[in-house]
Design an enzyme around this catalytic site. Structure first.
Site, PDB file in Angstrom:
ATOM      1  N   GLN A  41       0.913  -1.343  -0.046  1.00  0.00           N
ATOM      2  CA  GLN A  41      -0.085  -0.116   0.135  1.00  0.00           C
ATOM      3  C   GLN A  41       0.854   1.217   0.056  1.00  0.00           C
ATOM      4  O   GLN A  41       0.724   2.111  -0.808  1.00  0.00           O
ATOM      5  CB  GLN A  41      -0.769  -0.082   1.246  1.00  0.00           C
ATOM      6  CG  GLN A  41      -2.103   0.938   1.087  1.00  0.00           C
ATOM      7  CD  GLN A  41      -2.595   1.317   2.499  1.00  0.00           C
ATOM      8  OE1 GLN A  41      -2.061   0.879   3.471  1.00  0.00           O
ATOM      9  NE2 GLN A  41      -3.571   2.446   2.478  1.00  0.00           N
ATOM     10  N   LEU A  42       1.825   1.443   0.652  1.00  0.00           N
ATOM     11  CA  LEU A  42       2.784   2.445   0.943  1.00  0.00           C
ATOM     12  C   LEU A  42       3.681   2.581  -0.182  1.00  0.00           C
ATOM     13  O   LEU A  42       4.128   3.315  -0.895  1.00  0.00           O
ATOM     14  CB  LEU A  42       3.434   2.771   2.192  1.00  0.00           C
ATOM     15  CG  LEU A  42       2.453   3.110   3.244  1.00  0.00           C
ATOM     16  CD1 LEU A  42       2.930   2.780   4.811  1.00  0.00           C
ATOM     17  CD2 LEU A  42       2.815   5.011   3.232  1.00  0.00           C
ATOM     18  N   ASP A  92      13.356 -11.298  -1.233  1.00  0.00           N
ATOM     19  CA  ASP A  92      12.783 -11.621   0.159  1.00  0.00           C
ATOM     20  C   ASP A  92      13.906 -10.988   1.110  1.00  0.00           C
ATOM     21  O   ASP A  92      15.053 -11.384   1.346  1.00  0.00           O
ATOM     22  CB  ASP A  92      12.992 -13.254   0.356  1.00  0.00           C
ATOM     23  CG  ASP A  92      12.430 -13.465   1.570  1.00  0.00           C
ATOM     24  OD1 ASP A  92      12.289 -12.995   2.435  1.00  0.00           O
ATOM     25  OD2 ASP A  92      11.846 -14.715   1.496  1.00  0.00           O
ATOM     26  N   TYR A 114       2.503  -8.353  15.632  1.00  0.00           N
ATOM     27  CA  TYR A 114       2.861  -7.296  14.697  1.00  0.00           C
ATOM     28  C   TYR A 114       3.419  -6.080  15.447  1.00  0.00           C
ATOM     29  O   TYR A 114       4.596  -5.676  15.553  1.00  0.00           O
ATOM     30  CB  TYR A 114       1.922  -6.895  13.858  1.00  0.00           C
ATOM     31  CG  TYR A 114       1.990  -5.509  13.063  1.00  0.00           C
ATOM     32  CD1 TYR A 114       2.910  -5.464  12.002  1.00  0.00           C
ATOM     33  CD2 TYR A 114       1.052  -4.430  13.387  1.00  0.00           C
ATOM     34  CE1 TYR A 114       3.189  -4.339  11.258  1.00  0.00           C
ATOM     35  CE2 TYR A 114       1.301  -3.386  12.836  1.00  0.00           C
ATOM     36  CZ  TYR A 114       2.273  -3.270  11.510  1.00  0.00           C
ATOM     37  OH  TYR A 114       2.218  -2.003  11.042  1.00  0.00           O
TER      38      TYR A 114
END
Ligand code: NAD
Ligand code: AKB
Length: 326
Positions: free
Chosen positions: A13-14, A50, A140
């Site tokens: 998204q960012l 990755d 998170y």
């Protein structure tokens, strides 16, 4: 001299909004996007990476002569709770690799995005101070809080210039959110524009700090360009835009879309949101590097609706053209 920037997690998204902003500012060739998989519309200067693979990161940094890393790759709060141990492993290993590669390869600056998810039950809900006690209750949030400590550790021990903000929920029309607790505040606009009823996964009065995408991108670049001596906080800065509940956002959207209907079916994400601040105090960011958000509720709602309408209209026209061609 212009920096040569590597962005991890660039397809998110960012990242998908930050990449064009950085390229605009520093030149296309100076910004290398990377993520787990390639994206057909973003192949220029793109590397499959990755971020948990230190050797590959080192190879890319050396090949391009990277001088700055913006480390966006992470598993977010709601997705993270589906596999908490994996979330810790990925988020921590990826950030430790960024720090180690930066130390060994003498990277000038690192950007580390933390989150309002670092706060938990001990922090005051209103106007949460920058230095509130951190006892997050998601995997998170635990990984982001640990990352803040590692950022400070690398600055103090090795002089590595790591800079960080605690983003609130980011709202933008340009990209889709990736499995967070604040995602409702983007999804709701898509339903309003498509004239469909929306079922919200948070309670109507669950107020959370949010920020408009353009403000979040501007804050990131302003922090990274601030003079080194102005950065007095080496763990992470609270960053505020605006704060609202789903009911308040619904009311603001209904001013433009009077027939829009929202129902509430809170799920596990409500439990996460309940422990996060309602609003945060970003006075340290304002004092140290002049942070000032631009978007208030009315501008945010208007900008989201206008741009999403254009987006859906464009998609419809394109679909009609394709159908006509067949
Ligand atoms: P996102 O979920 O949309 O994107 C994350 C990207 O990271 C994805 O493209 C994913 O493919 C990639 N990724 C995941 N694991 C990876 C790995 N091992 N190696 C390389 N790439 C990997 O997230 P976002 O919303 O763009 O957030 C970017 C950063 O900002 C994250 O660190 C997030 O924690 C932080 N943040 C975001 C928000 C928000 O509201 N969007 C708020 C607070 C903090
Ligand atoms: C999430 O909801 O997980 C993110 C965040 C606030 O960190 N948007």
């Amino acid at each position: 001299m212009k920096p040569i920037i590597l962005v991890t997690g660039a397809n998110g998204q960012l990242g998908s909004v930050l990449i064009p902003a950085l390229r605009n500012r520093y030149g296309t060739d100076n910004v290398i996007a990377s993520d787990l998989r390639g994206r057909t519309d973003q192949e220029e200067r793109f590397e499959v990476l990755d971020a948990t693979d230190e050797d590959r990161m080192t190879e890319i940094v050396r090949r391009y002569g990277v001088t700055q890393i913006y480390h966006l790759a992470a598993i977010l709060s709601a997705n993270g709770e589906k596999n908490p141990v994996r979330t810790w492993d990925v988020n921590m290993q990826a950030f430790l690799n960024v720090l180690e590669v930066s130390r060994k390869e003498r990277i000038e600056k690192v950007f580390y995005p933390s989150s309002i998810a670092v706060f938990g039950e001990s922090a005051p809900l209103e106007n949460t101070p920058n230095d509130a006690f951190l006892d997050p209750l998601t995997s998170y949030g635990i990984s982001k809080a640990a990352g803040e400590n590692w950022a400070k550790y690398y600055f103090v021990k090795y002089g590595l210039d790591v800079r960080s903000v605690r983003y609130p929920g980011v709202i933008g029309y340009q990209s889709d959110p990736g499995g967070g607790t604040t995602d409702y505040a983007v999804e709701i606009f898509h339903y309003a524009v498509r004239e469909q009823p929306f079922s919200c996964f948070l309670n109507p009065d669950e107020k959370l700090p949010m920020i408009f995408m353009d403000d979040a991108i501007r804050a990131t670049i302003e922090l990274m360009e601030a003079p080194k001596e102005s950065i007095t906080n080496r763990s992470s800065y609270n960053l505020a835009g605006l704060s609202f509940s789903p009911a308040e956002l619904t009311a603001a959207i209904q001013k433009h879309c009077p027939d829009f209907r929202v129902s509430y079916t809170p799920d596990d994400r409500q439990n996460i949101a309940a422990k996060w601040p309602n609003s945060i105090d970003d006075s340290a960011a304002r004092t140290d590097w002049g942070w000032e958000p631009e978007y208030k509720m009315e501008e945010l709602v208007e900008t989201m609706l206008t741009n999403l309408r254009k987006k859906y209209e464009h998609e419809k026209t394109r679909l009609n053209q394709l159908t006509a061609e067949v």
